[in-house]
Motif scaffolding. Structure first.
Motif, PDB file in Angstrom:
ATOM      1  N   GLY A   1       0.813  -1.212   0.000  1.00 62.24           N
ATOM      2  CA  GLY A   1       0.000   0.000   0.000  1.00 62.24           C
ATOM      3  C   GLY A   1       0.842   1.256   0.000  1.00 62.24           C
ATOM      4  N   ARG A   2       1.976   1.242   0.726  1.00 63.14           N
ATOM      5  CA  ARG A   2       2.866   2.403   0.755  1.00 63.14           C
ATOM      6  C   ARG A   2       3.464   2.662  -0.618  1.00 63.14           C
ATOM      7  N   LEU A   3       3.773   1.593  -1.330  1.00 55.47           N
ATOM      8  CA  LEU A   3       4.346   1.755  -2.662  1.00 55.47           C
ATOM      9  C   LEU A   3       3.332   2.359  -3.625  1.00 55.47           C
ATOM     10  N   TYR A   4       2.068   1.957  -3.510  1.00 54.52           N
ATOM     11  CA  TYR A   4       1.026   2.578  -4.331  1.00 54.52           C
ATOM     12  C   TYR A   4       0.931   4.074  -4.038  1.00 54.52           C
ATOM     13  N   THR A   5       0.922   4.425  -2.764  1.00 56.04           N
ATOM     14  CA  THR A   5       0.783   5.833  -2.375  1.00 56.04           C
ATOM     15  C   THR A   5       1.965   6.657  -2.856  1.00 56.04           C
ATOM     16  N   ASN A   6       3.179   6.158  -2.629  1.00 56.48           N
ATOM     17  CA  ASN A   6       4.361   6.901  -3.051  1.00 56.48           C
ATOM     18  C   ASN A   6       4.472   7.001  -4.561  1.00 56.48           C
ATOM     19  N   SER A   7       4.042   5.978  -5.277  1.00 56.32           N
ATOM     20  CA  SER A   7       4.067   6.030  -6.738  1.00 56.32           C
ATOM     21  C   SER A   7       3.130   7.111  -7.260  1.00 56.32           C
ATOM     22  N   LEU A   8       1.937   7.177  -6.683  1.00 59.51           N
ATOM     23  CA  LEU A   8       0.974   8.204  -7.096  1.00 59.51           C
ATOM     24  C   LEU A   8       1.503   9.601  -6.821  1.00 59.51           C
ATOM     25  N   LEU A   9       1.992   9.831  -5.605  1.00 62.69           N
ATOM     26  CA  LEU A   9       2.465  11.160  -5.229  1.00 62.69           C
ATOM     27  C   LEU A   9       3.709  11.555  -6.009  1.00 62.69           C
ATOM     28  N   ALA A  10       4.607  10.600  -6.239  1.00 60.19           N
ATOM     29  CA  ALA A  10       5.807  10.908  -7.017  1.00 60.19           C
ATOM     30  C   ALA A  10       5.454  11.305  -8.442  1.00 60.19           C
ATOM     31  N   THR A  11       4.464  10.639  -9.026  1.00 62.85           N
ATOM     32  CA  THR A  11       4.033  10.977 -10.381  1.00 62.85           C
ATOM     33  C   THR A  11       3.424  12.375 -10.436  1.00 62.85           C
ATOM     34  N   LEU A  12       2.585  12.701  -9.471  1.00 69.39           N
ATOM     35  CA  LEU A  12       1.943  14.014  -9.460  1.00 69.39           C
ATOM     36  C   LEU A  12       2.940  15.139  -9.169  1.00 69.39           C
ATOM     37  N   ASN A  13       3.868  14.896  -8.260  1.00 69.15           N
ATOM     38  CA  ASN A  13       4.820  15.941  -7.894  1.00 69.15           C
ATOM     39  C   ASN A  13       5.900  16.156  -8.942  1.00 69.15           C
ATOM     40  N   ALA A  14       6.115  15.188  -9.808  1.00 66.77           N
ATOM     41  CA  ALA A  14       7.185  15.287 -10.806  1.00 66.77           C
ATOM     42  C   ALA A  14       6.738  15.987 -12.077  1.00 66.77           C
TER      43      ALA A  14
END
Length: 336
Positions: A237-250
């Motif tokens: 679940g943490r990997l899903y969350t970080n993947s989403l946020l990293a995509t949006l912030n980049a």
């Protein structure tokens, strides 16, 4: 005969390691969420998505912390508890599934847009996502009525199905996005640079979550009597969350590599001097110097959509009208 000693390394030890890694990843996601809400200006649907994902992720972290605390602190020195199920260990599966559902649905919408509304491809992706969440609900509902791990072993096939669907969905999404983006190459350096970065983020989004799901799948098949698979499942679940946020912030960084319009002009000039004086030129107003200039303009632009996602639109314009006009005029002059 003395009782056999309990092995804690691959049971509570594995759960403790999984909880610790998940806590570190949760801290990273909190920092990314703070950066998102303070530096991004998305519309409310995307912001609501991020808020919901962070809420489910935080609840999941609290549940797995309660699980490990109950086994190691509250029931310290009570080996009988190792075969009993703690309610938080079962409920956390649901919140992990909710996080995966939201993030995978967001990526499925991206597949829908980038594939020009391909019903077959999007439908297959959505089917895997929905099937995974349905299995999560079924597993949670059935497991809440059980009391011991020995009884929970009866749901091993359902647990394997959840991990298999998660891995299949992540691989399909990543492969689809990479294929679509690769086919969108234009041959221009700046646009291809941005596409390469988008492909890299798409691979990372699917690779890490797929790797974790495959790790959980393998360990539950090979060592289902241990908690090794739980260590992987705590982190997915943490990997899903970080993947989403990293995509949006980049997005700003990716746009910075190819934002705006890039124009180059190639000038082709030549003169027709001293046309032949014998025989062919009859006009009394024969020009003695004709300059022809051909301007070719190439433009690359990125179109920001309404919710500032990473969809891009490449356009190239060439002044064909001007070129035809110059060629016709030069032909007319030479003919006369």
């Amino acid at each position: 005969m003395p009782p056999l000693p309990y092995v804690l390394d691959n049971t509570l030890g594995a759960a403790f390691v999984g909880m610790t890694v998940a806590a570190v990843l949760h801290g990273v996601s909190c920092v990314q969420a703070w950066y998102y809400f303070t530096h991004q200006s998305d519309r409310w649907p995307i912001k609501s998505l991020v808020a919901a994902v962070m809420f489910f992720d935080t609840v999941h972290q609290a549940l797995i912390t309660h699980t490990v605390y109950s086994y190691t602190i509250t029931n310290w020195g009570n080996p009988i508890i190792l075969d009993e199920l703690i309610w938080s260990l079962l409920v956390e599966v649901l919140f992990n599934g909710l996080t995966a559902l939201l993030v995978q649905s967001f990526l499925t919408m991206r597949v829908w847009r980038l594939s020009s509304r391909n019903y077959l491809l999007t439908g297959l992706t959505a089917l895997l996502v929905i099937a995974e969440f349905a299995c999560v609900i079924a597993f949670t509902g059935l497991s809440l009525g059980l009391k011991t791990f020995s009884r929970l072993a009866n749901l091993e096939a359902l647990s394997i199905t959840v991990n298999a669907l998660a891995a299949a969905g992540d691989v399909l999404i990543a492969a689809t996005l990479c294929t679509i983006l690769h086919r969108s190459r234009t041959g221009f350096h700046r646009s291809d640079t941005m596409i390469n970065k988008l492909i890299l983020f798409s691979v990372n989004t699917g690779f890490l979550t797929s790797l974790c799901a495959v790790g959980s799948l393998i360990t539950i098949v090979v060592a289902g009597h241990t908690f090794l698979y739980i260590a992987f499942f705590f982190c997915i679940g943490r990997l899903y969350t970080n993947s989403l946020l990293a995509t949006l912030n980049a997005r700003k960084m990716i746009r910075g590599s190819a934002d705006g319009i890039h124009s180059t002009s190639d000038n082709l000039s030549f003169s027709l001097r001293d046309l032949p004086k014998n025989g062919t030129v009859t006009s009394s107003k024969r020009p003695t110097n004709i300059s022809i200039k051909i301007d070719t303009t190439k433009e690359f632009a990125m179109d920001r959509d309404s919710d500032q996602e990473l969809d891009n639109d490449k356009t190239m314009h060439c002044t064909v009208g001007q070129l035809c006009y110059v060629l016709l005029w030069s032909s007319f002059v030479v003919a006369n």
